[in-house]
Scaffold this active site. Structure first.
Site, PDB file in Angstrom:
ATOM      1  N   LYS A   1       2.240  -3.468   6.688  1.00  0.00           N
ATOM      2  CA  LYS A   1       2.677  -3.766   5.337  1.00  0.00           C
ATOM      3  C   LYS A   1       3.979  -3.294   5.236  1.00  0.00           C
ATOM      4  O   LYS A   1       4.528  -4.368   4.403  1.00  0.00           O
ATOM      5  CB  LYS A   1       1.738  -2.559   4.565  1.00  0.00           C
ATOM      6  CG  LYS A   1       0.494  -2.998   4.424  1.00  0.00           C
ATOM      7  CD  LYS A   1       0.197  -4.221   3.521  1.00  0.00           C
ATOM      8  CE  LYS A   1      -1.209  -4.849   3.450  1.00  0.00           C
ATOM      9  NZ  LYS A   1      -1.260  -6.063   2.704  1.00  0.00           N
TER      10      LYS A   1
ATOM     11  N   TYR B   1      -1.664  -0.564  10.806  1.00  0.00           N
ATOM     12  CA  TYR B   1      -1.706  -1.195   9.560  1.00  0.00           C
ATOM     13  C   TYR B   1      -0.650  -0.763   8.760  1.00  0.00           C
ATOM     14  O   TYR B   1       0.040  -1.785   8.013  1.00  0.00           O
ATOM     15  CB  TYR B   1      -3.224  -0.657   8.998  1.00  0.00           C
ATOM     16  CG  TYR B   1      -3.132  -0.767   7.346  1.00  0.00           C
ATOM     17  CD1 TYR B   1      -3.473  -2.311   7.004  1.00  0.00           C
ATOM     18  CD2 TYR B   1      -3.090   0.314   6.391  1.00  0.00           C
ATOM     19  CE1 TYR B   1      -3.590  -2.448   5.688  1.00  0.00           C
ATOM     20  CE2 TYR B   1      -3.189  -0.137   5.194  1.00  0.00           C
ATOM     21  CZ  TYR B   1      -3.427  -1.254   4.719  1.00  0.00           C
ATOM     22  OH  TYR B   1      -3.455  -1.475   3.359  1.00  0.00           O
TER      23      TYR B   1
ATOM     24  N   SER C   1       0.916  -1.242   0.043  1.00  0.00           N
ATOM     25  CA  SER C   1      -0.061   0.083  -0.065  1.00  0.00           C
ATOM     26  C   SER C   1       0.852   1.317   0.030  1.00  0.00           C
ATOM     27  O   SER C   1       1.886   1.289   0.689  1.00  0.00           O
ATOM     28  CB  SER C   1      -0.797  -0.155   1.135  1.00  0.00           C
ATOM     29  OG  SER C   1      -1.510   1.281   1.702  1.00  0.00           O
TER      30      SER C   1
HETATM   31  N1  UFG Z   1     -12.670  11.300   2.774  1.00  0.00           N
HETATM   32  C1  UFG Z   1     -13.456  12.101   2.840  1.00  0.00           C
HETATM   33  N2  UFG Z   1     -14.666  11.612   3.573  1.00  0.00           N
HETATM   34  C2  UFG Z   1     -14.937  10.261   3.754  1.00  0.00           C
HETATM   35  C3  UFG Z   1     -13.932   9.714   3.496  1.00  0.00           C
HETATM   36  C4  UFG Z   1     -12.600  10.225   2.774  1.00  0.00           C
HETATM   37  O1  UFG Z   1     -13.575  13.757   2.985  1.00  0.00           O
HETATM   38  O2  UFG Z   1     -15.916  10.171   4.284  1.00  0.00           O
HETATM   39  C5  UFG Z   1     -11.484  11.972   1.975  1.00  0.00           C
HETATM   40  C6  UFG Z   1     -10.124  11.854   2.910  1.00  0.00           C
HETATM   41  O3  UFG Z   1     -10.073  12.880   3.723  1.00  0.00           O
HETATM   42  C7  UFG Z   1      -9.100  11.861   1.680  1.00  0.00           C
HETATM   43  C8  UFG Z   1      -9.696  11.428   0.579  1.00  0.00           C
HETATM   44  O4  UFG Z   1     -11.039  11.419   0.757  1.00  0.00           O
HETATM   45  O5  UFG Z   1      -8.757  13.216   1.368  1.00  0.00           O
HETATM   46  C9  UFG Z   1      -9.569   9.816   0.416  1.00  0.00           C
HETATM   47  O6  UFG Z   1      -9.929   9.053   1.664  1.00  0.00           O
HETATM   48  P1  UFG Z   1      -9.730   7.486   1.916  1.00  0.00           P
HETATM   49  O7  UFG Z   1     -10.415   7.117   3.055  1.00  0.00           O
HETATM   50  O8  UFG Z   1     -10.605   6.901   0.445  1.00  0.00           O
HETATM   51  O9  UFG Z   1      -8.414   6.995   1.433  1.00  0.00           O
HETATM   52  P2  UFG Z   1      -6.856   7.308   2.138  1.00  0.00           P
HETATM   53  O10 UFG Z   1      -5.903   7.747   1.237  1.00  0.00           O
HETATM   54  O11 UFG Z   1      -7.248   8.134   3.220  1.00  0.00           O
HETATM   55  O12 UFG Z   1      -6.500   5.833   2.359  1.00  0.00           O
HETATM   56  C10 UFG Z   1      -6.067   4.969   1.461  1.00  0.00           C
HETATM   57  C11 UFG Z   1      -6.189   3.606   1.851  1.00  0.00           C
HETATM   58  C12 UFG Z   1      -5.521   3.283   3.153  1.00  0.00           C
HETATM   59  C13 UFG Z   1      -4.286   3.610   3.138  1.00  0.00           C
HETATM   60  C14 UFG Z   1      -4.193   5.125   2.760  1.00  0.00           C
HETATM   61  C15 UFG Z   1      -2.860   5.726   2.740  1.00  0.00           C
HETATM   62  O13 UFG Z   1      -7.650   3.349   2.197  1.00  0.00           O
HETATM   63  O14 UFG Z   1      -5.693   1.814   3.195  1.00  0.00           O
HETATM   64  O15 UFG Z   1      -4.483   5.261   1.479  1.00  0.00           O
HETATM   65  O16 UFG Z   1      -2.199   5.333   1.562  1.00  0.00           O
HETATM   66  F1  UFG Z   1      -3.736   3.523   4.122  1.00  0.00           F
END
Ligand code: UFG
Length: 343
Positions: A159, A155, A131
């Site tokens: 990884k 997590y 990841s």
């Molecule tokens: N976001 C929102 N509202 C939500 C969910 C997410 O505004 O309800 C925003 C977050 O703040 C972020 C973007 O949408 O700016 C993406 O968020 P995600 O949760 O979809 O993805 P992340 O990049 O935070 O997380 C992903 C993977 C994780 C990994 C992480 C870091 O899901 O497993 O990338 O690489 F750890």
């Protein structure tokens, strides 16, 4: 479907999960024989039926925990497996902060036992599901594979530690491994019959957009609009799950050609903000997504997207599907009157 590939089968662990199931489908469509292993701890039991409806390939489903080394050894020995794709793992950042031991148990012990079983069985090709969370997200994007590493959660550390363990085994000469560092996989199979369906409620953006669009949740909470990004909302590298699945097929090809090991980013190389994704979703589906602006989510960073030139160079792979296709396919699967019913 193309003719069955010569040679052995591919063992896929975590095969009923989101990326696992799309990868099983991609392998079957390419003519690979597949042994699909899952313990269904965070996956739906109808996934094997869904996959079978979409492709009549050579697949055998085995219900087992990847930490059950005796079973994995028996599978590897009896089926002439020539390569393994290892997805089976827990994957919630938030849950990992509450249950760190469970994460190290599943993600590290799972990997250790699998590697031991592979060594006993003489199987030496591995594709590992890693990841982008292993990167220090405070560095500027695009991030290359040599970017700074640092993890903000158990997590992420599980990884990174698994990558390091695998790398030690590679250096011992007993294993060839392509580790794929996914950025933000989204979307679903274009049929609308296979998609993301974890047993636990989603925390990622796209499934939450779909829930809000379907009226199955409160309005989408946008976590922060005061980041240093063009519109103030977080920027990520969304990549279609079918492209991610294809990257695994390409990684197997790379290993079979004897090229050795690699560690590769899997994304599109494009940064997209939360508001941009929402806008595209509404343009493509015609559905408005109600939302509220909330405080930043703990642990989030402003911007993280990939440099994908190494995957293009080494695997001859790059993402083919754009943001519109990601939204259309996610919604075809998630919408209440969608095509997911097996009928
Ligand atoms: N976001 C929102 N509202 C939500 C969910 C997410 O505004 O309800 C925003 C977050 O703040 C972020 C973007 O949408 O700016 C993406 O968020 P995600 O949760 O979809 O993805 P992340 O990049 O935070 O997380 C992903 C993977 C994780 C990994 C992480 C870091 O899901 O497993 O990338 O690489 F750890």
């Amino acid at each position: 479907m193309s003719l069955r590939k010569p040679g052995g089968a591919v063992l896929v662990t975590g095969a009923a999960g989101y990326i696992g199931s799309h990868t099983v489908l991609a392998l079957l469509r390419e003519g690979h024989a597949v042994i699909a292993l899952d313990d269904y701890s965070n996956a739906q039991r109808d996934v094997p039926t869904r996959v079978a409806r979409l492709c009549a390939g050579d697949v055998q489903w085995v219900e087992a925990d990847v930490r059950d080394q005796a079973t994995v050894e028996a599978v590897l020995a009896s089926q002439g497996v020539e390569a393994v794709i290892h997805f089976a793992a827990r994957k919630s950042v938030e849950e990992s902060c509450r249950l760190p031991l469970a994460y190290y148990d599943s993600n590290l012990i799972g990997t250790l036992r699998l590697l031991a079983a592979m060594e006993v069985s003489g199987v030496r090709r591995l594709v590992f599901s890693s990841s982008a969370t292993v990167y220090d997200a405070s560095q500027p994007s695009p991030v290359t594979e040599t970017g700074r590493l640092s993890c903000a959660s158990p997590y992420g550390r599980s990884k990174l530690m698994a990558e390091q363990i695998i790398s030690d085994v590679v250096n011992s000469g007993r294993l060839d491994c392509v580790a794929l560092r996914y950025f933000n996989p989204v979307g679903a199979d274009a049929s609308g019959k296979l998609g993301e369906d974890a047993a636990t409620p989603p925390s990622n953006l796209m499934p939450r957009i779909c829930l809000a669009a379907a009226g199955k949740s409160d309005p989408l909470q946008i976590f922060g609009n005061d980041y240093d990004t063009p519109d103030g909302t977080g920027v990520r590298d969304y990549v279609h799950v079918a492209d991610v699945a294809d990257a695994h097929v390409a990684a197997l090809r790379y290993l079979a050609a004897g090229h050795g090991s690699a560690m590769l980013n899997i994304g599109t190389g494009c940064g997209t903000s939360v508001l941009q994704l929402l806008r595209t979703f509404t343009e493509v589906t015609g559905v408005d997504v109600p939302y509220t602006i909330e405080a930043r989510r703990q642990g989030d960073v402003a911007s993280l997207f990939a440099d994908v030139s190494e995957a293009r160079r080494m695997l001859d792979w790059s993402a083919r599907r754009g943001l519109a296709e990601m939204c259309a396919d996610a919604w075809r699967w998630a919408r209440p009157d969608g095509d997911r019913a097996l009928g």
